[in-house]
Write an enzyme that holds these catalytic residues in place. Sequence first.
Site, mmCIF file in Angstrom:
data_model
loop_
_atom_site.group_PDB
_atom_site.id
_atom_site.type_symbol
_atom_site.label_atom_id
_atom_site.label_comp_id
_atom_site.label_asym_id
_atom_site.label_seq_id
_atom_site.Cartn_x
_atom_site.Cartn_y
_atom_site.Cartn_z
ATOM 1 N N ARG A 84 0.994 -1.073 -0.044
ATOM 2 C CA ARG A 84 0.363 0.129 -0.035
ATOM 3 C C ARG A 84 0.406 1.055 -0.002
ATOM 4 O O ARG A 84 1.843 1.622 0.832
ATOM 5 C CB ARG A 84 -0.967 -0.106 1.266
ATOM 6 C CG ARG A 84 -1.952 1.202 1.326
ATOM 7 C CD ARG A 84 -2.501 1.190 0.441
ATOM 8 N NE ARG A 84 -3.783 2.813 0.300
ATOM 9 C CZ ARG A 84 -4.478 2.973 1.343
ATOM 10 N NH1 ARG A 84 -5.195 1.747 2.548
ATOM 11 N NH2 ARG A 84 -5.207 4.071 0.969
ATOM 12 N N ARG A 93 -6.029 0.707 -4.620
ATOM 13 C CA ARG A 93 -5.336 0.488 -3.144
ATOM 14 C C ARG A 93 -5.324 -0.870 -3.524
ATOM 15 O O ARG A 93 -5.906 -1.672 -3.738
ATOM 16 C CB ARG A 93 -5.194 1.039 -2.150
ATOM 17 C CG ARG A 93 -6.622 0.228 -2.195
ATOM 18 C CD ARG A 93 -7.615 1.156 -1.303
ATOM 19 N NE ARG A 93 -7.864 2.759 -2.134
ATOM 20 C CZ ARG A 93 -7.971 3.329 -1.079
ATOM 21 N NH1 ARG A 93 -8.478 3.679 0.100
ATOM 22 N NH2 ARG A 93 -8.113 4.498 -1.145
ATOM 23 N N ASP A 96 -6.648 -2.186 1.840
ATOM 24 C CA ASP A 96 -7.350 -0.985 2.332
ATOM 25 C C ASP A 96 -7.548 -1.885 3.900
ATOM 26 O O ASP A 96 -8.061 -2.763 3.654
ATOM 27 C CB ASP A 96 -8.820 -0.660 2.529
ATOM 28 C CG ASP A 96 -8.518 0.860 2.721
ATOM 29 O OD1 ASP A 96 -7.893 1.843 3.561
ATOM 30 O OD2 ASP A 96 -9.764 1.081 2.772
ATOM 31 N N ASP A 98 -9.757 -0.957 7.291
ATOM 32 C CA ASP A 98 -10.100 0.338 8.317
ATOM 33 C C ASP A 98 -10.723 -0.397 9.787
ATOM 34 O O ASP A 98 -11.695 -1.587 9.207
ATOM 35 C CB ASP A 98 -11.552 0.767 7.376
ATOM 36 C CG ASP A 98 -10.463 1.998 6.427
ATOM 37 O OD1 ASP A 98 -9.612 2.209 6.613
ATOM 38 O OD2 ASP A 98 -10.868 1.397 5.467
#
Length: 139
Positions: A84, A93, A96, A98
């Site tokens: 990344r 990307r 990811d 989160d």
Amino acid sequence: MAERAAIALGSNRGAREALLARARDAIATLPLTRLVAASAVAETAPLGPVPQGPYLNQMLLVETTLEPRALLEALLAIERANGRVRGERWGPRTLDCDIVLYGERTVNEPGLTIPHAELPNRDFWLRELAELHVPVPVH
């Protein structure tokens, strides 16, 4: 005391399924953290103004005693280890990761908002949380 955190994974560059699998494995081996459950992997259209390919997404449920900031730093390290590079906002990307929810906590710090600010706008996150039987807070 361990708390449950929901972590969203997404990838739209490279070997997407392999990247999600590597992220799951890395998260499962974080200190003071245990992988409890994982939603099905789903393909979704990209969000935002940047033209790009579809994403594979998955939600993980973990139990952890890591504080939210420490968990975020660990997730950012996993992203970097999987190629990344932060560039254009809303851009493609490799990976990811989160933090979507962290117990019943609300966090508003630079670079860290829990519940995730985009939660109400991501139907696929809501579906994945429902699949994992994680209640979504109403704010």
